[in-house]
Design a protein around this motif. Structure first.
Motif, mmCIF file in Angstrom:
data_model
loop_
_atom_site.group_PDB
_atom_site.id
_atom_site.type_symbol
_atom_site.label_atom_id
_atom_site.label_comp_id
_atom_site.label_asym_id
_atom_site.label_seq_id
_atom_site.Cartn_x
_atom_site.Cartn_y
_atom_site.Cartn_z
ATOM 1 N N GLN A 76 6.016 4.185 -18.629
ATOM 2 C CA GLN A 76 6.904 4.285 -17.472
ATOM 3 C C GLN A 76 6.096 4.749 -16.270
ATOM 4 O O GLN A 76 5.667 5.898 -16.209
ATOM 5 N N GLN A 77 5.914 3.844 -15.330
ATOM 6 C CA GLN A 77 4.972 4.046 -14.233
ATOM 7 C C GLN A 77 5.657 3.872 -12.872
ATOM 8 O O GLN A 77 6.587 3.072 -12.724
ATOM 9 N N VAL A 78 5.142 4.609 -11.888
ATOM 10 C CA VAL A 78 5.661 4.543 -10.516
ATOM 11 C C VAL A 78 4.480 4.492 -9.557
ATOM 12 O O VAL A 78 3.506 5.239 -9.730
ATOM 13 N N THR A 79 4.557 3.632 -8.560
ATOM 14 C CA THR A 79 3.596 3.687 -7.455
ATOM 15 C C THR A 79 4.369 3.966 -6.168
ATOM 16 O O THR A 79 5.476 3.466 -5.972
ATOM 17 N N PHE A 80 3.755 4.755 -5.310
ATOM 18 C CA PHE A 80 4.348 5.081 -4.018
ATOM 19 C C PHE A 80 3.276 4.947 -2.958
ATOM 20 O O PHE A 80 2.155 5.446 -3.132
ATOM 21 N N SER A 81 3.604 4.266 -1.868
ATOM 22 C CA SER A 81 2.622 4.068 -0.796
ATOM 23 C C SER A 81 3.319 4.064 0.554
ATOM 24 O O SER A 81 4.508 3.755 0.666
ATOM 25 N N ILE A 82 2.555 4.432 1.592
ATOM 26 C CA ILE A 82 3.052 4.446 2.971
ATOM 27 C C ILE A 82 2.178 3.516 3.797
ATOM 28 O O ILE A 82 0.944 3.567 3.717
ATOM 29 N N TRP A 83 2.825 2.688 4.626
ATOM 30 C CA TRP A 83 2.142 1.663 5.406
ATOM 31 C C TRP A 83 2.530 1.767 6.876
ATOM 32 O O TRP A 83 3.656 2.179 7.190
ATOM 33 N N PRO A 84 1.651 1.376 7.783
ATOM 34 C CA PRO A 84 1.972 1.454 9.213
ATOM 35 C C PRO A 84 3.006 0.428 9.660
ATOM 36 O O PRO A 84 3.652 0.610 10.701
ATOM 37 N N SER A 85 3.170 -0.646 8.878
ATOM 38 C CA SER A 85 4.111 -1.698 9.264
ATOM 39 C C SER A 85 4.404 -2.598 8.077
ATOM 40 O O SER A 85 3.671 -2.609 7.079
ATOM 41 N N GLU A 86 5.497 -3.351 8.218
ATOM 42 C CA GLU A 86 5.831 -4.324 7.181
ATOM 43 C C GLU A 86 4.754 -5.396 7.072
ATOM 44 O O GLU A 86 4.444 -5.873 5.978
ATOM 45 N N GLN A 87 4.152 -5.754 8.199
ATOM 46 C CA GLN A 87 3.115 -6.789 8.189
ATOM 47 C C GLN A 87 1.896 -6.347 7.386
ATOM 48 O O GLN A 87 1.322 -7.136 6.618
ATOM 49 N N ALA A 88 1.517 -5.082 7.529
ATOM 50 C CA ALA A 88 0.365 -4.577 6.780
ATOM 51 C C ALA A 88 0.648 -4.572 5.285
ATOM 52 O O ALA A 88 -0.214 -4.933 4.467
ATOM 53 N N MET A 89 1.852 -4.170 4.907
ATOM 54 C CA MET A 89 2.213 -4.155 3.497
ATOM 55 C C MET A 89 2.275 -5.574 2.927
ATOM 56 O O MET A 89 1.807 -5.839 1.812
ATOM 57 N N ALA A 90 2.846 -6.503 3.689
ATOM 58 C CA ALA A 90 2.949 -7.889 3.236
ATOM 59 C C ALA A 90 1.579 -8.522 3.069
ATOM 60 O O ALA A 90 1.352 -9.316 2.153
ATOM 61 N N ALA A 91 0.637 -8.161 3.950
ATOM 62 C CA ALA A 91 -0.716 -8.707 3.843
ATOM 63 C C ALA A 91 -1.360 -8.277 2.532
ATOM 64 O O ALA A 91 -2.045 -9.062 1.870
ATOM 65 N N PHE A 92 -1.150 -7.028 2.122
ATOM 66 C CA PHE A 92 -1.686 -6.583 0.838
ATOM 67 C C PHE A 92 -1.023 -7.326 -0.312
ATOM 68 O O PHE A 92 -1.685 -7.724 -1.274
ATOM 69 N N ALA A 93 0.295 -7.520 -0.221
ATOM 70 C CA ALA A 93 1.018 -8.185 -1.310
ATOM 71 C C ALA A 93 0.512 -9.598 -1.555
ATOM 72 O O ALA A 93 0.651 -10.133 -2.653
ATOM 73 N N ARG A 94 -0.105 -10.199 -0.526
ATOM 74 C CA ARG A 94 -0.599 -11.571 -0.677
ATOM 75 C C ARG A 94 -2.029 -11.625 -1.222
ATOM 76 O O ARG A 94 -2.565 -12.708 -1.412
ATOM 77 N N THR A 95 -2.656 -10.451 -1.476
ATOM 78 C CA THR A 95 -4.010 -10.477 -2.025
ATOM 79 C C THR A 95 -4.006 -11.111 -3.407
ATOM 80 O O THR A 95 -3.006 -11.059 -4.124
#
Length: 234
Positions: free
Chosen positions: A170-189
């Motif tokens: 049972q695992q959890v990740t938590f992260s903070i990003w400056p914008s939705e665009q920055a987070m979406a860019a990582f998700a596409r890696t």
């Protein structure tokens, strides 16, 4: 008045403090459940790295909780006896207060967050929680460390940590990003997008939850400063 989610971190400096925290994984449950106005809550340990991790990191304990408002969340996380016990043992504490924007999935069979439906145009936080199917653990842990390495190298992520209820499962990740665009860019890696496809096609998780939050405020420090200071600098 919307729901507020608090996520509190406690850094434990000594072996004795960590042994106490291990014992408290069971002993703290009743006191937490009795805190006035607390809704859904989870007491978590942490792992090494910045995402899902198979390796325990006993120096950090986290408490996630939901509350009727930010004012109540601030008061209870500062004054409730069980929160104070952890704070008194800790060399450093930090709590971030969040407003749910979107959420899908379940956590321990319930839907803990009450999304506002609003969409942030600024900084945001993301939480992923999953119960890994025991039968695919070797495949899961064969891929996930690479994703943790990538997120740790991303210059846009402001804060990131892996926590969990049950090691390996049972695992959890938590992260903070400056914008939705920055987070979406990582998700596409590559590694991350490949893992998302595997979650769907190979059925990695028995239960999963994905949530996104607006950041309300914080209290305390982590690493000597507020992680949110990096957002102000950006």
């Amino acid at each position: 008045m919307g729901q507020t989610v608090s996520l509190s971190f406690f850094r434990l400096p000594s072996v004795a403090d960590r042994a106490w925290a291990l014992w408290m994984m069971g002993a703290a449950r009743r006191p937490l459940a009795k805190v006035a106005d607390i809704g859904f809550w989870k007491l978590c340990g942490s792992g090494t790295g910045v995402g899902f991790s198979p390796t325990l990191f006993p120096q950090v304990i986290a408490i996630l909780a939901t509350w009727p408002s930010e004012a109540i969340a601030r008061d209870r996380t500062a004054t409730a006896p069980i929160f104070r016990k952890y704070a008194e043992r800790a060399s450093e504490t930090w709590t971030v207060f969040l407003s749910p924007e979107t959420a899908r999935g379940n956590w321990s069979g319930v839907t803990p967050f009450e999304p506002s439906g609003a969409k942030s145009i600024g900084p945001l936080a993301a939480l992923t929680r999953a119960t890994v199917r025991p039968g695919i653990m070797s495949r899961f842990w064969g891929r996930v460390p690479r994703i943790s390495e990538i997120i740790g190298q991303d210059p846009n992520v402001i804060f990131k940590i892996g926590i969990g209820e049950v090691p390996l499962l049972q695992q959890v990740t938590f992260s903070i990003w400056p914008s939705e665009q920055a987070m979406a860019a990582f998700a596409r890696t590559g590694a991350h997008s490949d893992a998302i496809r595997a979650v769907r096609t190979e059925g990695w998780f028995r239960e999963e939850l994905y949530a996104r939050f607006t950041i309300q405020s914080d209290s305390g420090t982590w690493g000597g400063t507020s992680p949110l200071a990096a957002l102000e600098a950006a």
